[in-house]
Design an enzyme around this catalytic site. Structure first.
Site, PDB file in Angstrom:
ATOM      1  N   ASP A 194      14.087  79.893   3.437  1.00 13.78           N
ATOM      2  CA  ASP A 194      13.042  80.404   4.321  1.00 13.78           C
ATOM      3  C   ASP A 194      13.691  81.010   5.544  1.00 13.78           C
ATOM      4  OD1 ASP A 194      10.827  79.565   2.875  1.00 13.78           O
ATOM      5  OD2 ASP A 194      10.965  77.544   3.684  1.00 13.78           O
ATOM      6  N   LYS A 216       8.910  84.542   5.418  1.00 15.71           N
ATOM      7  CA  LYS A 216       8.227  85.681   6.023  1.00 15.71           C
ATOM      8  C   LYS A 216       8.786  85.904   7.418  1.00 15.71           C
ATOM      9  CE  LYS A 216       4.385  82.930   7.643  1.00 15.71           C
ATOM     10  NZ  LYS A 216       3.000  82.635   7.560  1.00 15.71           N
TER      11      LYS A 216
END
Ligand code: SAH
Length: 406
Positions: A194, A216
């Site tokens: 991540d 993201k």
């Protein structure tokens, strides 16, 4: 030069002659290895006596005889009398049984290695020179520390069935991952990462380790969860060790449970390594104890995404500590809810951004002014918000200032 062997002594008879401190240490190591241990000694020290009374070892409470060695796979002569140890070693040699003679380190025919274990790998260090156990242990510890720090490439060379390991990497800095987590990163063929967590670990990975970033960031769309699951399963099916590196703890707002399900459904072995969650680490780094005797005995951890839910409202109303993750956008809603629930407007609020990174920043205020202050200081994610008396600026400040930094 001697032969360094690893013996599986599980359920095999090992006779330890002697009941003192040296014997106790050996007995411990043998029990850890699952051996069937008999101690022969007229008297036992407290440690061996405790092991006997727990039923972990058998005790023959008299002087040793040659026949006590019958049927043993290994003998440890660990009395404090060198003559007895030598006699035991001679009896063992007659019977073709390997014997470690604790008082004759130099000419003993068998030596016990200083051992440390690192997942499925063990390090054993022996010296063939004059005995110096502290030196051998020091070398073992130095090598073991390298493995534990993930500084040795521990990837499998020969492929076995693939697997997935969810590793919690902690809030951000590379030294807040667990020892087990760091070791598994060093075993990974693929790391699926991540944006948050100890991403600094990635720079140190060898080139042949595939790194897949599914996090993201402001200018890219997050990879949907089902695609992440597919990546994990696909790589594991190729026989690879896949580490799913996650910020904080995998099971605290980390969707770790969904990944576990996906792997299990696909028949892929999956393991979880807990991590230091930002929900507790960010406050700790800012000197905020989420619980403190006589101040707050409960802590509720929630997500800002759904806004203030009934449990969060109750915590705010009762004066428990409320920790909000993903809560920057929802801050005004939480403040409003707290006031609606009757919380004192002076209730402290602290916002910790990017904890455990160089960007770490703590913004403080109260229910009355935190929304304005957060706007002025342009607070942005990732941040952990703490509501409650424990978040008061002076709460631990004086005590922490008095403690020299480690
Ligand atoms: N599993 C993670 C949480 C994932 S949800 C954990 O246990 O920490 C992502 C949220 O975690 C962020 O929006 C932020 O609220 C919080 N977070 C993660 N890392 C953080 C950090 N270093 N500093 C402050 N907040 C952090």
């Amino acid at each position: 030069m001697s032969l360094l062997l690893s013996l599986d002594v599980a359920d095999r008879l090992v006779v330890v002659v002697g009941g003192g401190v040296v014997a106790a240490r050996r007995v411990r190591g043998l029990l850890d290895s699952g051996a069937d241990v008999t101690v022969v000694a007229p008297e036992c020290g407290t440690d061996v006596a405790a092991q006997v009374s727990h039923g972990d070892v058998r005790w023959i409470d008299r002087k040793v005889r040659a026949t006590d060695l019958d049927g043993a796979w290994l003998v440890i002569a660990a009395t404090d009398d060198a003559d007895i140890n030598m006699q035991v070693a001679a009896w063992a040699a007659d019977r073709r049984i390997w014997c470690v003679n604790s008082s004759d380190g130099f000419s003993t025919k068998a030596r016990v290695a200083a051992v440390s274990r690192h997942g499925d790998l063990s390090i054993g260090v022996v010296s063939e020179g004059a005995p110096d156990p502290a030196r051998v242990a020091r070398v073992r510890d130095s090598l073991g520390a390298l493995l534990d720090a993930g500084q040795v490439d521990m990837r499998r060379v020969r492929r076995r069935a693939g697997r997935v390991v969810l590793v919690g990497s902690g809030p951000g800095s590379v030294d807040l991952i667990t020892v087990r987590g760091a070791r598994l990163v060093a075993e990974a063929d693929v790391v699926v990462t991540d944006r948050l967590g100890a991403t600094g670990l990635l720079a140190a990975l060898p080139e042949h380790v595939e790194v897949i970033n599914v996090g993201k960031s402001p200018d890219n769309h997050p990879v949907p969860q089902h695609e992440i699951n597919e990546i994990l399963v696909d790589r594991a099916r190729r026989g690879l060790t896949v580490v799913r590196l996650k910020g904080g703890d995998p099971f605290v707002f980390g969707r770790g449970g969904e990944e576990v399900h996906a792997c299990a459904e696909a028949g892929i072995p999956v393991e979880v390594v807990p991590g230091v969650t930002s929900a507790l680490a960010a406050p700790a780094l800012a000197g905020i104890p989420p619980t403190h005797r006589q101040v707050s005995t409960s802590v509720v951890i929630t997500s800002g995404h759904a806004g203030p839910e009934p449990t969060a409202r109750a915590a705010l109303g009762e004066g428990a500590t409320l920790v909000v993750l993903m809560g920057v956008a929802a801050l005004p809603a939480f403040v409003e809810a707290a006031l609606e629930e009757g919380a004192d407007p002076s209730t402290p609020v602290a916002i910790i951004e990017s904890a455990a990174t160089v960007r770490e920043r703590v913004t403080r205020g109260s229910l009355a002014d935190i929304v304005r202050i957060a706007g002025e200081t342009a607070v942005k994610p990732p941040a952990v918000i703490v509501f409650g008396r424990v978040a008061a600026p002076a709460f631990l400040a004086s005590a922490l200032a008095a403690t020299p930094p480690s």
